[in-house]
Design an enzyme around this catalytic site. Structure first.
Site, PDB file in Angstrom:
ATOM      1  N   TYR A  92     -15.585  17.789 -14.366  1.00 37.61           N
ATOM      2  CA  TYR A  92     -16.447  16.582 -14.602  1.00 37.61           C
ATOM      3  C   TYR A  92     -17.407  16.096 -13.722  1.00 37.61           C
ATOM      4  O   TYR A  92     -17.210  16.718 -12.448  1.00 37.61           O
ATOM      5  CB  TYR A  92     -15.087  15.463 -14.127  1.00 37.61           C
ATOM      6  CG  TYR A  92     -15.346  14.230 -14.296  1.00 37.61           C
ATOM      7  CD1 TYR A  92     -15.620  13.565 -15.663  1.00 37.61           C
ATOM      8  CD2 TYR A  92     -15.264  13.387 -13.508  1.00 37.61           C
ATOM      9  CE1 TYR A  92     -15.810  12.109 -15.597  1.00 37.61           C
ATOM     10  CE2 TYR A  92     -15.753  11.973 -13.340  1.00 37.61           C
ATOM     11  CZ  TYR A  92     -15.993  11.423 -14.421  1.00 37.61           C
ATOM     12  OH  TYR A  92     -16.348  10.023 -14.695  1.00 37.61           O
TER      13      TYR A  92
ATOM     14  N   ASP B  76      -6.734  19.714 -13.371  1.00 37.62           N
ATOM     15  CA  ASP B  76      -7.381  18.430 -14.009  1.00 37.62           C
ATOM     16  C   ASP B  76      -6.742  18.646 -15.231  1.00 37.62           C
ATOM     17  O   ASP B  76      -7.620  19.207 -16.206  1.00 37.62           O
ATOM     18  CB  ASP B  76      -8.767  18.279 -13.562  1.00 37.62           C
ATOM     19  CG  ASP B  76      -9.119  16.778 -14.036  1.00 37.62           C
ATOM     20  OD1 ASP B  76      -8.346  16.303 -15.206  1.00 37.62           O
ATOM     21  OD2 ASP B  76     -10.053  16.220 -13.680  1.00 37.62           O
TER      22      ASP B  76
ATOM     23  N   ARG C   5       1.033  -1.234   0.061  1.00 40.68           N
ATOM     24  CA  ARG C   5      -0.220   0.185  -0.015  1.00 40.68           C
ATOM     25  C   ARG C   5       0.829   1.307  -0.045  1.00 40.68           C
ATOM     26  O   ARG C   5       0.519   2.294  -0.665  1.00 40.68           O
ATOM     27  CB  ARG C   5      -1.090  -0.041   1.152  1.00 40.68           C
ATOM     28  CG  ARG C   5      -1.700   1.260   1.110  1.00 40.68           C
ATOM     29  CD  ARG C   5      -3.018   1.131   2.274  1.00 40.68           C
ATOM     30  NE  ARG C   5      -2.931   0.161   3.334  1.00 40.68           N
ATOM     31  CZ  ARG C   5      -2.349   0.342   4.485  1.00 40.68           C
ATOM     32  NH1 ARG C   5      -1.866   1.346   4.731  1.00 40.68           N
ATOM     33  NH2 ARG C   5      -2.728  -0.674   5.183  1.00 40.68           N
TER      34      ARG C   5
ATOM     35  N   LYS D  40      -7.866   7.726 -19.028  1.00 35.84           N
ATOM     36  CA  LYS D  40      -8.477   8.401 -20.451  1.00 35.84           C
ATOM     37  C   LYS D  40      -7.086   8.365 -21.252  1.00 35.84           C
ATOM     38  O   LYS D  40      -6.619   7.390 -21.395  1.00 35.84           O
ATOM     39  CB  LYS D  40      -8.793   9.866 -20.067  1.00 35.84           C
ATOM     40  CG  LYS D  40      -9.791   9.870 -19.084  1.00 35.84           C
ATOM     41  CD  LYS D  40     -11.047   9.108 -19.241  1.00 35.84           C
ATOM     42  CE  LYS D  40     -12.137   8.762 -18.060  1.00 35.84           C
ATOM     43  NZ  LYS D  40     -12.313  10.104 -17.444  1.00 35.84           N
TER      44      LYS D  40
HETATM   45  C1  LIG Z   1     -12.756  10.449 -16.105  1.00 32.29           C
HETATM   46  C2  LIG Z   1     -12.385  11.757 -15.633  1.00 32.29           C
HETATM   47  C3  LIG Z   1     -12.264  11.825 -14.244  1.00 32.29           C
HETATM   48  C4  LIG Z   1     -12.376  10.794 -13.229  1.00 32.29           C
HETATM   49  O1  LIG Z   1     -11.539   9.806 -13.512  1.00 32.29           O
HETATM   50  P1  LIG Z   1     -11.683   8.120 -12.993  1.00 32.29           P
HETATM   51  O2  LIG Z   1     -10.744   7.523 -13.598  1.00 32.29           O
HETATM   52  O3  LIG Z   1     -12.971   7.863 -14.004  1.00 32.29           O
HETATM   53  O4  LIG Z   1     -12.314   7.906 -11.570  1.00 32.29           O
HETATM   54  C5  LIG Z   1     -11.825  13.167 -13.606  1.00 32.29           C
HETATM   55  N1  LIG Z   1     -11.696  14.226 -14.591  1.00 32.29           N
HETATM   56  C6  LIG Z   1     -11.857  14.076 -15.871  1.00 32.29           C
HETATM   57  C7  LIG Z   1     -11.576  15.112 -16.658  1.00 32.29           C
HETATM   58  C8  LIG Z   1     -12.414  12.987 -16.240  1.00 32.29           C
HETATM   59  O5  LIG Z   1     -12.660  12.915 -17.906  1.00 32.29           O
END
Ligand SMILES: *Cc1c(COP(=O)(O)O)cnc(C)c1O
Length: 389
Positions: free
Chosen positions: A108, A180, A56, A205
């Protein structure tokens, strides 16, 4: 915690993407970082360990991924999490009850839900502003404000936030400025160089890029924040397994190549959609008539493959998303394959209706994540889908 080794080489990001954080495995020379599928590590003797005590806290495969993403974003520290949401949650938990965050309103859907439906219950406060105007951040500051949180380009409206301008407001007040960077990826936008001090990713992504794992990452060059994020990884435990780290590392090797193809396809498809009689409006920062096109040109090195467009009605949107063959109807984005979705009922269903409508996130809005397939094939698919009555 993983500290990036000092390396005075000035490689291009395409080169770093392949190599950063990875060295031949010392026993066999394996060029690929092994998947260290273990929960614990044997200690040579009482009171001594190898630097790895429990998985962890640290895992060598995870270390490699953390160093790699940190280098790509120009940070000194990187942290991998079990999902993008776990990464975002760890960052927001740098704060305490009573602290206030000014966030872009068009973040998001899951980020908005985490802030309002989870963290507000623990006494944190959030104000949501239209991030296109940096003055909105200044105006929303209260004595309790500790953090700005921004996404750019935004999902799904493709709005741009001026990271330099918002960064100077944050710096003047000594605030955390979190970006982000999932949509642009470090290949097209490096927020730390523009004024942010913490960057969050959903590695699910573009970074992984193959739609075969869920993960998140945080990078920063602030040593105190890094210490607390390492503490949070260990204390709260939302860490990724070694196989997911390995998949992400392997995906990132082709990040620069993939982003170039997403971008080339995205530009062509956005122009084509803008000319199509059934399409009311296209949202894509690479189009010259996007209201923030100039800002996008200054702060981004490419526009990528995320495009939203309005078909005027939910029926039009439904017909389209059910008719495409290459574009699969699915949540998520950023993979090599093209996806299509309906934000109002899918990714953004958790955003309150009034907020959705005020942002222009209408029932006729369709979002596509343009993959790396041949662009003529993708255009033909969109054409036949838009021809459906
Ligand atoms: C998908 C996404 C998230 C969340 O990520 P997960 O891996 O699905 O938890 C956060 N910010 C953006 C811009 C995203 O496209």
């Amino acid at each position: 915690m993983t500290r990036v080794p000092d390396d005075d080489q000035q490689y291009d990001l395409a080169t770093w993407a392949v190599h950063a954080g990875q060295e031949p495995e010392p026993i066999t020379g394996a060029i690929m970082p092994p998947i260290f599928q273990t929960s614990t590590y044997v200690q040579p003797r009482f009171g001594e360990h190898t630097g790895f005590e429990y998985a962890r806290t640290r895992n060598p495969t995870r270390d490699a991924l953390e160093r790699n993403i940190a280098v790509l974003e120009g940070a000194t520290h990187g942290f991998a999490f079990a999902s993008g949401m776990a990464a975002t949650e760890a960052v927001l938990k740098l704060l305490s009850a009573g602290d206030h965050v000014v966030s872009g309103e068009n973040v998001y859907g899951g980020t908005h839900r985490l802030m309002v439906q989870v963290l507000e219950r623990f006494g944190m406060q959030f104000t949501f502003v239209d991030a296109r105007d940096p003055a909105h951040f200044e105006a929303a500051i209260t004595p309790a404000t500790k953090m700005f949180f921004v996404e750019t380009p935004t999902n799904p409206m493709m709005r741009i936030a001026d990271l330099g301008a918002i960064g100077s407001i944050a710096a003047a007040r000594d605030l955390y400025f979190v970006v982000d960077n999932t949509f642009a990826s470090p290949i097209f936008q490096r927020p730390l160089a523009l004024g942010a001090n913490i960057v969050v990713h959903s590695t699910t992504k573009f970074l992984n890029g193959h739609s075969d794992m869920v993960g998140g990452a945080v990078v920063t060059s602030l040593d105190d924040v890094a210490d607390r994020l390492a503490f949070m990884q260990n204390a709260a435990g939302a860490v990724p397994g070694p196989f997911d780290c390995w998949l992400a590392l392997r995906g990132i090797k082709t990040l620069a190549l993939r982003m170039r193809q997403h971008d080339a396809n995205g530009r062509r498809i956005a122009l084509w959609l803008a000319e199509h009689p059934r399409v009311k409006q296209v949202y894509y920062p690479g189009l010259p008539d996007h209201p923030q096109h100039e800002l996008a040109c200054v702060q981004m090195e490419g526009f990528g493959g995320m495009i939203s467009f309005d078909l005027g009605s939910i029926d039009g949107a439904r017909r389209m998303v059910e008719a495409t063959r290459l574009f699969s109807l699915a949540e998520s984005l950023g993979g090599v394959e093209s996806l299509i979705g309906h934000p109002a009922t899918m990714t953004h269903a958790s955003v309150p209706k009034e907020l959705r409508e005020s942002m222009g996130l209408s029932l006729g809005l369709v979002r596509i994540s343009v993959g790396i397939e041949n662009c003529d094939d993708l255009l033909a698919d969109l054409e036949q889908a838009l021809a459906q009555e």
